[in-house]
Design an enzyme around this catalytic site. Structure first.
Site, PDB file in Angstrom:
ATOM      1  N   ARG A 181      31.729  36.514  44.996  1.00 48.47           N
ATOM      2  CA  ARG A 181      33.090  36.699  44.467  1.00 48.47           C
ATOM      3  C   ARG A 181      34.145  36.237  45.464  1.00 48.47           C
ATOM      4  O   ARG A 181      35.296  36.074  45.118  1.00 48.47           O
ATOM      5  CB  ARG A 181      33.309  38.164  44.074  1.00 48.47           C
ATOM      6  CG  ARG A 181      32.640  38.447  42.733  1.00 48.47           C
ATOM      7  CD  ARG A 181      32.962  39.820  42.232  1.00 48.47           C
ATOM      8  NE  ARG A 181      31.913  40.744  42.616  1.00 48.47           N
ATOM      9  CZ  ARG A 181      31.719  41.916  42.033  1.00 48.47           C
ATOM     10  NH1 ARG A 181      32.494  42.300  41.052  1.00 48.47           N
ATOM     11  NH2 ARG A 181      30.767  42.695  42.425  1.00 48.47           N
TER      12      ARG A 181
ATOM     13  N   LYS B 113      43.424  40.196  31.955  1.00 50.35           N
ATOM     14  CA  LYS B 113      43.190  41.382  32.787  1.00 50.35           C
ATOM     15  C   LYS B 113      44.002  41.286  34.064  1.00 50.35           C
ATOM     16  O   LYS B 113      44.129  40.216  34.647  1.00 50.35           O
ATOM     17  CB  LYS B 113      41.693  41.419  33.125  1.00 50.35           C
ATOM     18  CG  LYS B 113      41.289  42.436  34.141  1.00 50.35           C
ATOM     19  CD  LYS B 113      39.775  42.468  34.293  1.00 50.35           C
ATOM     20  CE  LYS B 113      39.258  41.590  35.411  1.00 50.35           C
ATOM     21  NZ  LYS B 113      37.811  41.609  35.557  1.00 50.35           N
TER      22      LYS B 113
ATOM     23  N   ARG C 239      43.898  43.035  37.771  1.00 49.77           N
ATOM     24  CA  ARG C 239      43.144  43.978  38.600  1.00 49.77           C
ATOM     25  C   ARG C 239      44.099  44.732  39.511  1.00 49.77           C
ATOM     26  O   ARG C 239      44.859  44.128  40.262  1.00 49.77           O
ATOM     27  CB  ARG C 239      42.069  43.227  39.406  1.00 49.77           C
ATOM     28  CG  ARG C 239      41.197  44.147  40.190  1.00 49.77           C
ATOM     29  CD  ARG C 239      39.908  43.515  40.672  1.00 49.77           C
ATOM     30  NE  ARG C 239      38.856  43.372  39.668  1.00 49.77           N
ATOM     31  CZ  ARG C 239      38.137  44.369  39.172  1.00 49.77           C
ATOM     32  NH1 ARG C 239      38.368  45.600  39.568  1.00 49.77           N
ATOM     33  NH2 ARG C 239      37.194  44.137  38.282  1.00 49.77           N
TER      34      ARG C 239
ATOM     35  N   ASP D  65      30.392  39.174  29.754  1.00 45.27           N
ATOM     36  CA  ASP D  65      30.928  39.021  31.106  1.00 45.27           C
ATOM     37  C   ASP D  65      29.748  38.668  32.017  1.00 45.27           C
ATOM     38  O   ASP D  65      28.602  38.985  31.686  1.00 45.27           O
ATOM     39  CB  ASP D  65      31.598  40.319  31.569  1.00 45.27           C
ATOM     40  CG  ASP D  65      32.761  40.048  32.534  1.00 45.27           C
ATOM     41  OD1 ASP D  65      32.838  38.914  33.055  1.00 45.27           O
ATOM     42  OD2 ASP D  65      33.566  40.960  32.769  1.00 45.27           O
TER      43      ASP D  65
ATOM     44  N   SER E 289      30.304  45.687  36.945  1.00 42.21           N
ATOM     45  CA  SER E 289      30.165  46.348  38.236  1.00 42.21           C
ATOM     46  C   SER E 289      30.473  47.834  38.054  1.00 42.21           C
ATOM     47  O   SER E 289      29.569  48.635  37.811  1.00 42.21           O
ATOM     48  CB  SER E 289      31.116  45.651  39.219  1.00 42.21           C
ATOM     49  OG  SER E 289      31.014  46.223  40.483  1.00 42.21           O
TER      50      SER E 289
HETATM   51  C1  R5P Z   1      35.375  39.449  37.409  1.00 37.89           C
HETATM   52  O1  R5P Z   1      35.872  38.393  37.685  1.00 37.89           O
HETATM   53  C2  R5P Z   1      34.011  39.557  36.790  1.00 37.89           C
HETATM   54  O2  R5P Z   1      33.760  38.547  35.867  1.00 37.89           O
HETATM   55  C3  R5P Z   1      33.831  40.903  36.137  1.00 37.89           C
HETATM   56  O3  R5P Z   1      34.771  41.019  35.086  1.00 37.89           O
HETATM   57  C4  R5P Z   1      34.025  42.028  37.111  1.00 37.89           C
HETATM   58  O4  R5P Z   1      33.218  41.850  38.231  1.00 37.89           O
HETATM   59  C5  R5P Z   1      33.695  43.337  36.441  1.00 37.89           C
HETATM   60  O5  R5P Z   1      33.934  44.389  37.320  1.00 37.89           O
HETATM   61  P1  R5P Z   1      34.094  45.851  36.786  1.00 37.89           P
HETATM   62  O6  R5P Z   1      32.903  46.169  35.944  1.00 37.89           O
HETATM   63  O7  R5P Z   1      34.136  46.696  38.051  1.00 37.89           O
HETATM   64  O8  R5P Z   1      35.376  45.944  36.042  1.00 37.89           O
END
Ligand code: R5P
Length: 286
Positions: A91, A188, A190, A214, A218
């Site tokens: 990432r 989205k 963050r 996706d 995580s």
């Molecule tokens: C982000 O760029 C990824 O594609 C996922 O959306 C992200 O890693 C998801 O993380 P979480 O489940 O913590 O929201």
């Protein structure tokens, strides 16, 4: 060929070895009281081609992979292939703010140094499967999205694919193409590692089967927030698929929230029903 499975991917390595009609390599991995990793190769590998299949989720997994690859070379393996179905640290492929370490570059370079070929599945910073070169490191990026889509596609009647953020639009497009349906995306923002805000917009998905894809789940925050928005549009069902299901907060947070949840087995978990073994076996055959 001998296929070694690491602590994160023992089941997957077993399936890959079976498909290749290859011997399953034996090794011992343990941790010393101070946290150091210990690896011992138990199979005879001199003169043999070897593959090590292990997802890298943590620093310990990375240490295990490095020690295993280097030991196999030391012990006389002719070629050593590193297969990381899930590869953490991808990432951070860019410096988002000054001074940050490029962890994707560092990790890929270390693994390249210790092996003859590198393979991963749906690397976070790539949008397409196939051979990739990043910072002079060449590696194979296998695409598990078609496997996921075929699995989900069999369970829904009137699909529409929705990407939870702009980063997943590539997956949504690919999935919509396979299922011959429409796709769209949310956006989205963050706020922190565990908090996201999904911007709402008006989409007509009433009585349709929404498929959300996706690459990684995580904490689950992205999907849970996206589902809150989509539920308001009264779809017939909400079906979620991801390649790498880390589920750091457990899959319980999805119960009663989504109608269907599935991941591949790049990370073994209670919903990892779609196996990437055939993709890996095919790659190793080449
Ligand atoms: C982000 O760029 C990824 O594609 C996922 O959306 C992200 O890693 C998801 O993380 P979480 O489940 O913590 O929201």
């Amino acid at each position: 060929m001998l296929v070694f499975g690491g602590t994160q991917s023992a089941g997957l390595a077993w399936s890959v070895a079976k498909m290749l009609n290859a011997e399953l390599g034996k090794s011992e991995v343990k941790s010393f009281p101070d946290g150091e990793t210990y690896v011992k190769i138990l199979s005879k590998v001199v003169g043999s081609e070897c593959a090590v299949v292990n997802s890298i989720r943590s620093n310990n997994d990375l240490a295990e992979m490095m020690l295993t690859l280097d030991a196999l070379r030391d012990l006389g393996a002719t070629q050593v292939h590193a297969v990381m179905p899930y590869l953490a640290y991808m990432r951070q492929d860019k410096r988002f703010t000054d001074g940050e370490a490029l962890s994707a570059k560092t990790v890929l370079r270390i693994l390249e140094e210790l092996s003859d070929s590198l393979t991963t599945v749906n690397c976070h910073f790539l949008n397409a499967g196939g051979e990739a070169v990043y910072n002079h490191v060449r590696f194979m990026n296998l695409d598990a999205v078609p496997l996921l889509v075929n699995h989900l596609g069999r369970k829904v009647d009137r699909p529409i694919v929705i990407a939870p953020d702009k980063g997943s639009v590539g997956y949504a497009k690919e999935a919509a193409h396979i299922m011959d349906c429409e796709f769209n995306n949310l956006s989205k923002k963050r706020i922190s590692g565990t908090e996201v805000v999904i911007k709402s917009k008006d989409l007509d998905v009433k009585d349709l089967d929404v498929v959300i894809l996706d690459d990684i789940i995580s904490t689950g925050g992205t999907i849970v927030e996206a589902v809150k928005v989509i539920r308001g549009w009264r779809p017939a069902s909400i079906n979620v698929g991801c390649v790498h299901g880390l589920f750091l907060k457990g899959i319980e947070s999805f119960k009663g929230v989504v109608d269907r949840l599935v991941s591949t087995d790049t990370v073994e978990n209670p919903v990892s029903k779609v196996s990437v073994a055939s993709l890996i076996a095919e790659d190793l055959r080449r």
